[in-house]
Design a protein around this motif. Structure first.
Motif, short mmCIF file in Angstrom:
data_model
loop_
_atom_site.label_atom_id
_atom_site.label_comp_id
_atom_site.label_asym_id
_atom_site.label_seq_id
_atom_site.Cartn_x
_atom_site.Cartn_y
_atom_site.Cartn_z
N PHE A 27 -15.25 1.16 3.63
CA PHE A 27 -13.98 1.90 3.62
C PHE A 27 -13.04 1.23 2.63
CE2 PHE A 27 -13.65 -1.30 6.96
CZ PHE A 27 -12.40 -1.87 6.74
N LYS A 28 -12.08 2.02 2.15
CA LYS A 28 -11.11 1.53 1.18
C LYS A 28 -9.86 1.06 1.91
CE LYS A 28 -8.27 2.98 -2.77
NZ LYS A 28 -7.93 4.12 -3.67
N LEU A 29 -9.46 -0.18 1.64
CA LEU A 29 -8.28 -0.76 2.27
C LEU A 29 -7.19 -1.00 1.22
CD1 LEU A 29 -7.04 -2.29 4.87
CD2 LEU A 29 -7.71 -4.34 3.62
N GLU A 30 -5.95 -0.68 1.59
CA GLU A 30 -4.78 -1.02 0.78
C GLU A 30 -3.79 -1.73 1.69
OE1 GLU A 30 -4.03 2.36 -2.46
OE2 GLU A 30 -4.29 3.17 -0.44
N ALA A 31 -3.33 -2.89 1.26
CA ALA A 31 -2.35 -3.66 2.03
C ALA A 31 -1.27 -4.13 1.07
CB ALA A 31 -3.00 -4.85 2.72
N ALA A 32 -0.01 -3.93 1.45
CA ALA A 32 1.09 -4.22 0.53
C ALA A 32 2.30 -4.73 1.28
CB ALA A 32 1.47 -2.97 -0.27
N ILE A 33 3.06 -5.55 0.57
CA ILE A 33 4.45 -5.84 0.96
C ILE A 33 5.32 -5.27 -0.14
CG2 ILE A 33 6.18 -7.65 1.11
CD1 ILE A 33 4.43 -9.23 2.83
N CYS A 34 6.22 -4.37 0.24
CA CYS A 34 7.05 -3.68 -0.75
C CYS A 34 8.40 -3.35 -0.12
CB CYS A 34 6.35 -2.41 -1.22
SG CYS A 34 7.29 -1.46 -2.43
N ASP A 35 9.47 -3.75 -0.78
CA ASP A 35 10.82 -3.44 -0.31
C ASP A 35 11.03 -3.90 1.12
OD1 ASP A 35 11.28 -2.20 -2.79
OD2 ASP A 35 10.50 -0.29 -2.04
#
Length: 452
Positions: free
Chosen positions: A319-327
């Motif tokens: 599976f495709k994972l996206e993890a971010a810290i933004c604003d």
């Protein structure tokens, strides 16, 4: 029984097919005529981009570069006054002389002139506009501020009426600037120190990513990221560096660079049933994924800040994972769907409805020399591939510096605040007099963009 001669015969199958074919041809002719009329009357206008204020999303006159070491493709400014003699790959730091040859024309965008006849522009819209009623040239920008708002920029982030403007994961995908793509490893360095197995050989490289061994031990085995600078500077290109607001498009622009903390990590993941994976975004913030529970947790200081369950996480399936810290917010996506999000500590308090508070004029936090990105595995084998890191935009003041900036007055009742994505070179509402961009200035909304 005999059929009278004047009784019509029922239509045959071939005649019905013939009629459908004729109607289809007629419909195609009508559609093509309407499309031709739309272009002829200017309802849909193809426009060629000249400058680089919206790079890397769309490029003006540019050189199409392919790194001879890692194979990364990117564009750099091709105008005569800013054309580089030496090119530096923003992905691996490789330097090479720019080949002789003319620059390519800018990308082509399609502008739809209909939408703003019926509705007001929305925040985030990519628009074409005129600076003056008789201007022949169109300008491409992004709507950031809406009528009546007082705009400010602090530590690379945009505020409206004292409220931090937070992006969704979909918006971050469109705006994110590439930092490092592990699919393009430099061939001249057989073991590039970008993702490193900590404390031994629990992680091993594969052609497309990394694999954690099943016998790695009872605790978490960590794969940590080290960043190289992807711009011209003294010293070896493998020297560790913080992630900064550099654009590969702006090869010859000399300016002060600012560390960027808002990052997006993307990868393909395969988890056996008993394995727990952790994706560390900062030293305090971790995204934990369990295939057994089919869950995603956001941990801040080991406390569960958010938890979601998703059937798309299956043991042994990629599976495709996206993890971010933004604003000041944590965003997690599986596939193309946002699964979890929560505020990250340090977010300024959100004022109550109808109230406004100015963002604190604080000094930027001390940034570590290296980002804290890491991937941990516990309880079994794990595979990650197609690792990519991108950063959020870092907005600057009107002088192109990372200092606080504040609009002198609120936007008018019909006025908009617009910015270019390539903030260091963009001329936009930070520089133009108040009242420059009104709804009458807007030509239309950008529908699509394509290479020349």
């Amino acid at each position: 029984m005999a059929i009278p001669n004047d009784t019509p015969l029922p239509p045959t199958r071939s005649s019905r097919k013939g009629r459908r074919f004729l109607w289809a041809c007629l419909g195609l002719v009508v559609c093509l005529t309407l499309a031709r009329g739309a272009f002829f009357r200017g309802w849909l206008a193809p426009v060629r981009i000249a400058g680089g204020s919206m790079a890397p999303l769309v490029s003006g006159e540019h050189f199409a570069c392919v790194c001879p070491d890692c194979g990364e493709s990117f564009a750099c400014d091709g105008r005569v006054e800013t054309a580089p003699e030496t090119i530096v790959c923003p992905n691996c730091g490789k330097r090479w002389d720019r080949p002789d040859g003319a620059a390519l024309p800018g990308d082509c965008v399609l502008v739809d002139r209909w939408p703003y006849l019926f509705r007001a522009p929305e925040r985030g819209d990519l628009i074409a506009l005129r600076l003056t009623p008789d201007a022949e040239d169109w300008v491409l920008k992004r709507v950031v501020g809406l009528p009546g708002e007082t705009m400010a920029i602090r530590q690379g982030e945009v505020y409206a009426d004292g409220r931090l403007l937070q992006k969704s994961l979909d918006e971050l995908r469109q705006l994110a600037v590439p930092v490092y793509d592990d699919r393009h490893r430099p061939a001249s360095l057989p073991d590039p120190p970008r993702w490193i197995s900590e404390g031994g050989d629990a992680w091993e490289r594969t052609p497309t990513g990394y694999r954690c061994r099943a016998d790695a031990g009872p605790g978490f085995a960590w794969l940590t990221y080290q960043h190289w600078r992807g711009f011209a500077a003294p010293g070896p290109r493998t020297a560790v560096s913080p992630i900064v607001d550099h654009y590969g498009y702006n090869q010859v622009l000399s300016r002060s660079l600012n560390p960027v903390r808002d990052l997006l990590l993307r990868c393909e993941v395969v988890l056996p049933g008993a394995t727990t994976a952790r994706f560390q975004l900062t030293r305090e913030c971790v995204v934990e994924v369990s295939a057994t529970r089919q869950s995603v947790r956001v941990l801040i200081g080991e406390e569960i800040a958010s938890e979601a369950f998703f059937s798309g996480i299956q043991p042994g399936r990629q599976f495709k994972l996206e993890a971010a810290i933004c604003d000041h917010r944590v965003l997690v996506g599986i596939g193309q769907k946002t699964i979890a999000q929560c505020d990250y500590p340090g977010t300024a308090a959100t004022p109550a409805a109808g109230q406004a508070s100015e963002p604190k004029d604080e000094q930027p936090d001390a940034m570590p020399d290296q980002p804290a990105l890491a991937i941990g595995c516990r309880g079994g084998a794990m595979q990650v591939s197609d690792l990519r890191i991108a950063r959020d935009l870092y907005y600057l003041d009107a002088a192109g510096l990372g200092r606080p900036w504040q609009a002198e007055q609120p936007l008018g009742s019909d006025e908009y605040f617009v910015l270019g994505d390539n903030c260091p070179v963009s001329q936009d509402s930070r520089h133009w007099p108040a009242g420059t961009i009104t709804r009458h200035s807007l030509i239309g909304r950008v529908l699509q963009f394509s290479a020349p």
